[in-house]
Design a protein around this motif. Sequence first.
Motif, PDB file in Angstrom:
ATOM      1  N   LEU A  13      42.572  30.197  47.258  1.00 57.06           N
ATOM      2  CA  LEU A  13      42.701  30.409  45.818  1.00 57.06           C
ATOM      3  C   LEU A  13      43.728  31.473  45.430  1.00 57.06           C
ATOM      4  CD1 LEU A  13      38.932  30.394  44.820  1.00 57.06           C
ATOM      5  CD2 LEU A  13      40.609  28.623  44.304  1.00 57.06           C
ATOM      6  N   VAL A  14      43.928  32.483  46.257  1.00 53.87           N
ATOM      7  CA  VAL A  14      44.711  33.657  45.861  1.00 53.87           C
ATOM      8  C   VAL A  14      46.183  33.540  46.252  1.00 53.87           C
ATOM      9  CG1 VAL A  14      42.699  35.169  45.981  1.00 53.87           C
ATOM     10  CG2 VAL A  14      44.146  34.920  47.982  1.00 53.87           C
ATOM     11  N   ASP A  15      46.995  34.417  45.665  1.00 52.50           N
ATOM     12  CA  ASP A  15      48.424  34.470  45.990  1.00 52.50           C
ATOM     13  C   ASP A  15      48.678  35.303  47.242  1.00 52.50           C
ATOM     14  OD1 ASP A  15      49.215  32.903  43.843  1.00 52.50           O
ATOM     15  OD2 ASP A  15      49.423  34.622  42.503  1.00 52.50           O
ATOM     16  N   VAL A  37      39.542  41.222  47.166  1.00 56.13           N
ATOM     17  CA  VAL A  37      40.863  40.595  47.118  1.00 56.13           C
ATOM     18  C   VAL A  37      41.827  41.558  46.438  1.00 56.13           C
ATOM     19  CG1 VAL A  37      39.969  38.235  47.100  1.00 56.13           C
ATOM     20  CG2 VAL A  37      40.371  39.401  44.947  1.00 56.13           C
ATOM     21  N   ASP A  38      43.094  41.206  46.450  1.00 58.06           N
ATOM     22  CA  ASP A  38      44.117  41.988  45.760  1.00 58.06           C
ATOM     23  C   ASP A  38      43.749  42.074  44.274  1.00 58.06           C
ATOM     24  OD1 ASP A  38      46.980  41.982  44.268  1.00 58.06           O
ATOM     25  OD2 ASP A  38      47.155  42.930  46.245  1.00 58.06           O
ATOM     26  N   PRO A  39      43.940  43.236  43.646  1.00 61.70           N
ATOM     27  CA  PRO A  39      43.585  43.374  42.219  1.00 61.70           C
ATOM     28  C   PRO A  39      44.223  42.322  41.318  1.00 61.70           C
ATOM     29  CG  PRO A  39      44.091  45.510  43.149  1.00 61.70           C
ATOM     30  CD  PRO A  39      44.406  44.499  44.221  1.00 61.70           C
ATOM     31  N   ASP A  41      44.586  39.250  42.071  1.00 61.53           N
ATOM     32  CA  ASP A  41      43.976  37.949  42.357  1.00 61.53           C
ATOM     33  C   ASP A  41      42.512  37.851  41.963  1.00 61.53           C
ATOM     34  OD1 ASP A  41      46.308  36.873  43.418  1.00 61.53           O
ATOM     35  OD2 ASP A  41      45.878  37.617  45.431  1.00 61.53           O
ATOM     36  N   VAL A  42      41.943  38.921  41.431  1.00 63.41           N
ATOM     37  CA  VAL A  42      40.515  38.912  41.101  1.00 63.41           C
ATOM     38  C   VAL A  42      40.200  37.806  40.098  1.00 63.41           C
ATOM     39  CG1 VAL A  42      38.646  40.231  40.052  1.00 63.41           C
ATOM     40  CG2 VAL A  42      40.178  41.335  41.664  1.00 63.41           C
ATOM     41  N   GLY A  43      41.052  37.636  39.105  1.00 64.57           N
ATOM     42  CA  GLY A  43      40.826  36.609  38.094  1.00 64.57           C
ATOM     43  C   GLY A  43      40.837  35.207  38.664  1.00 64.57           C
ATOM     44  N   LYS A  44      41.632  34.985  39.695  1.00 65.22           N
ATOM     45  CA  LYS A  44      41.705  33.658  40.301  1.00 65.22           C
ATOM     46  C   LYS A  44      40.436  33.324  41.072  1.00 65.22           C
ATOM     47  CE  LYS A  44      46.627  33.629  40.490  1.00 65.22           C
ATOM     48  NZ  LYS A  44      47.768  34.159  41.120  1.00 65.22           N
ATOM     49  N   VAL A  45      39.792  34.346  41.627  1.00 61.22           N
ATOM     50  CA  VAL A  45      38.558  34.120  42.378  1.00 61.22           C
ATOM     51  C   VAL A  45      37.375  33.962  41.434  1.00 61.22           C
ATOM     52  CG1 VAL A  45      36.986  35.154  44.060  1.00 61.22           C
ATOM     53  CG2 VAL A  45      39.429  35.330  44.400  1.00 61.22           C
ATOM     54  N   ILE A  46      37.401  34.666  40.303  1.00 63.07           N
ATOM     55  CA  ILE A  46      36.302  34.576  39.343  1.00 63.07           C
ATOM     56  C   ILE A  46      36.443  33.328  38.473  1.00 63.07           C
ATOM     57  CG2 ILE A  46      35.224  35.691  37.361  1.00 63.07           C
ATOM     58  CD1 ILE A  46      35.950  38.376  38.653  1.00 63.07           C
ATOM     59  N   GLY A  47      37.635  33.045  38.009  1.00 60.61           N
ATOM     60  CA  GLY A  47      37.865  31.863  37.185  1.00 60.61           C
ATOM     61  C   GLY A  47      37.482  32.101  35.730  1.00 60.61           C
ATOM     62  N   LYS A  48      37.795  31.132  34.892  1.00 63.06           N
ATOM     63  CA  LYS A  48      37.455  31.229  33.477  1.00 63.06           C
ATOM     64  C   LYS A  48      35.947  31.169  33.312  1.00 63.06           C
ATOM     65  CE  LYS A  48      41.640  29.299  31.507  1.00 63.06           C
ATOM     66  NZ  LYS A  48      42.234  28.214  30.734  1.00 63.06           N
TER      67      LYS A  48
END
Length: 77
Positions: A13-15, A37-39, A41-48
């Motif tokens: 999921l992350v960059d 994860v990298d700060p 990339d946190v949004g990508k792991v949590i999602g909308k």
Amino acid sequence: MEKELVAYIAKALVDNPDSVEVNLIEGEKSTILELRVDPNDVGKVIGKHGRIAKAIRTILGAAATKTGKRVILEILD
């Protein structure tokens, strides 16, 4: 097994897959997985609205039925 599963999903999921860390904390009745994860990339792991995090937790719950333990995923930032 759960640790490798979370790491595999998170890295997809992350960059920055090199910055994915999963720590396993064993308890008597539950297992806690700490995902870091990298700060960026946190949004990508949590999602909308937390949908991706909820999906990862659902997969973990299904994978943990063999052990009979409860698995808790904590996403650390």
